[in-house]
Design an enzyme around this catalytic site. Sequence first.
Site, mmCIF file in Angstrom:
data_model
loop_
_atom_site.group_PDB
_atom_site.id
_atom_site.type_symbol
_atom_site.label_atom_id
_atom_site.label_comp_id
_atom_site.label_asym_id
_atom_site.label_seq_id
_atom_site.Cartn_x
_atom_site.Cartn_y
_atom_site.Cartn_z
ATOM 1 N N LYS A 51 0.827 -1.211 0.000
ATOM 2 C CA LYS A 51 0.000 0.000 0.000
ATOM 3 C C LYS A 51 0.858 1.257 0.000
ATOM 4 O O LYS A 51 0.608 2.203 -0.737
ATOM 5 C CB LYS A 51 -0.949 -0.003 1.211
ATOM 6 N N GLN A 95 -4.370 -1.123 9.652
ATOM 7 C CA GLN A 95 -4.347 -2.458 9.058
ATOM 8 C C GLN A 95 -4.979 -3.475 10.009
ATOM 9 O O GLN A 95 -4.638 -3.536 11.184
ATOM 10 C CB GLN A 95 -2.884 -2.849 8.744
ATOM 11 N N ASP A 118 -10.954 3.569 4.261
ATOM 12 C CA ASP A 118 -11.384 2.175 4.146
ATOM 13 C C ASP A 118 -12.911 2.067 4.113
ATOM 14 O O ASP A 118 -13.450 1.025 3.763
ATOM 15 C CB ASP A 118 -10.836 1.352 5.328
#
Lengths: 292, 292
Positions: A51, A95, A118
Amino acid sequence: MDGKATAAAVRGEVAAEVARLVDAHGETARPGLAVVIVGERKDSQTYVRAKRRACEEVGISSFGFELPEETTQEALQDVVRELNARQDVHGILVQLPLPEHIDDEKVLDGIEIGKDVDGFHPLNIGRLCMSGRTPPLFVPCTPKGCVELMDRYGVDVEGKNVVVIGRSNIVGLPLAMLLLHRNATVTICHSRTRDTSAKVKEADIVVAACGIPKFVDKSWLKKDAVVVDVGINAVDDPSKKRGYRLVGDVDYEGAAEVASFITPVPGGVGPMTIAMLLTNTVEACKRHLPAK
Amino acid sequence: MDGKATAAAVRGEVAAEVARLVDAHGETARPGLAVVIVGERKDSQTYVRAKRRACEEVGISSFGFELPEETTQEALQDVVRELNARQDVHGILVQLPLPEHIDDEKVLDGIEIGKDVDGFHPLNIGRLCMSGRTPPLFVPCTPKGCVELMDRYGVDVEGKNVVVIGRSNIVGLPLAMLLLHRNATVTICHSRTRDTSAKVKEADIVVAACGIPKFVDKSWLKKDAVVVDVGINAVDDPSKKRGYRLVGDVDYEGAAEVASFITPVPGGVGPMTIAMLLTNTVEACKRHLPAK
């Protein structure tokens, strides 16, 4: 459907947009993504590296926060609070999974909703699920990536029978909602479904997101079905240097003989997920800029 | 499934609970519901009257606000704000639909989430849709009533094939989610579904919530299917004094020959919806009380 190539195309578009933003508004308009990881899970570290690298390639600033496994709930929430306040951070990604001792819901709900790239905040999910209302600020990256990939391959979902296998908050559920809003007839299967194969046999489009290696068999598929494989499962493989290889939730080799379109693993949905994280971060940044 | 009788049983339980609360905590613990109606739609007036009467019968204070058709957005939002602040109002219900000139989303989102007894706030819907997280403060009344009715008739949804016809924010969507969380395999059909009858033919449980009189035909139903009819449609009937009668989204007479359980219209889901409004109002009130 080649997710790797499609994601590369998206990244190219994102890079051009980032350059345009910085050109028009100066360096303060450079999108920034903070990536927070707690502990040392190898798979999480791999994802986070990918990422951050993707950010850097397109000109998005990437800020890494590697916290030790024993980080407390409070300390992690403090980090999120600081990132909420930073002007150069437009998106915050924590994460998952987090260590057992941490309440991940509290952490995720603490992310400023305008930085929740997200799209996991319940208010975002609520807006995603509802029709005819204010849309969500962000669509979760994996479902968004699946839809973008189908769009770019000209797969029309309107009126189609879609079976989504898996009902997770981050993939199955939001993807089912996105496809429903595009007028698909959606069936959601899961671990308690009695006969998933019978459902899949009627599907024009199958999305496998259950986390079971090669769960979907060729024999389940209707001729010319579209198959989207969200699974990324590590299975032992002594022939590989690292001792394992990645397989999806679909038996790719068999399914590819029957399907009209199918995504491979790796190189299908995975790269699209990362590309959508980039587009979400740019969107987050642009909301703070005057139109130009 | 007799919604009228079941709702009466629920109302009896609610009345006992209200009495217990007032007994334990005094008159300030009496649950209160504010019902706001704008304009003079006959059907809305009927619903509002029924809701207020149901409150009074179980000892819930009911506060009615009848605003003229020409009420402005701002004036309506002011009313909601005042109700948010009132200590004797635990639940706020704004009867839908609102007049054309009013943005109903803004009005509904302005209701204090702890008083949103209809459960329509997007944060509530998000929590309803997600698994393993903080549950919603309130489950919308009609879907909740459908599930409660099935529960009381011992209809087990685990692993069953459920077809929900309709995807509205207030019924189809949240009901699909509730049944999914109870481990049903859920298919959502709607106006763009190509062959709803084929889907219904495989269903163990059918929920009709599409607003089309007698849409579901007997010939579509599997033997012993469970049929829940959410539709309330007025169809012309000169033989009736008022000139119309109410029918559901299912052809009741035919379907009743095939189904193991079926809800009539009227007297099925409708009374359960009102009963759930009462239980939600009591829940809202109890959250402010010390456990006793």
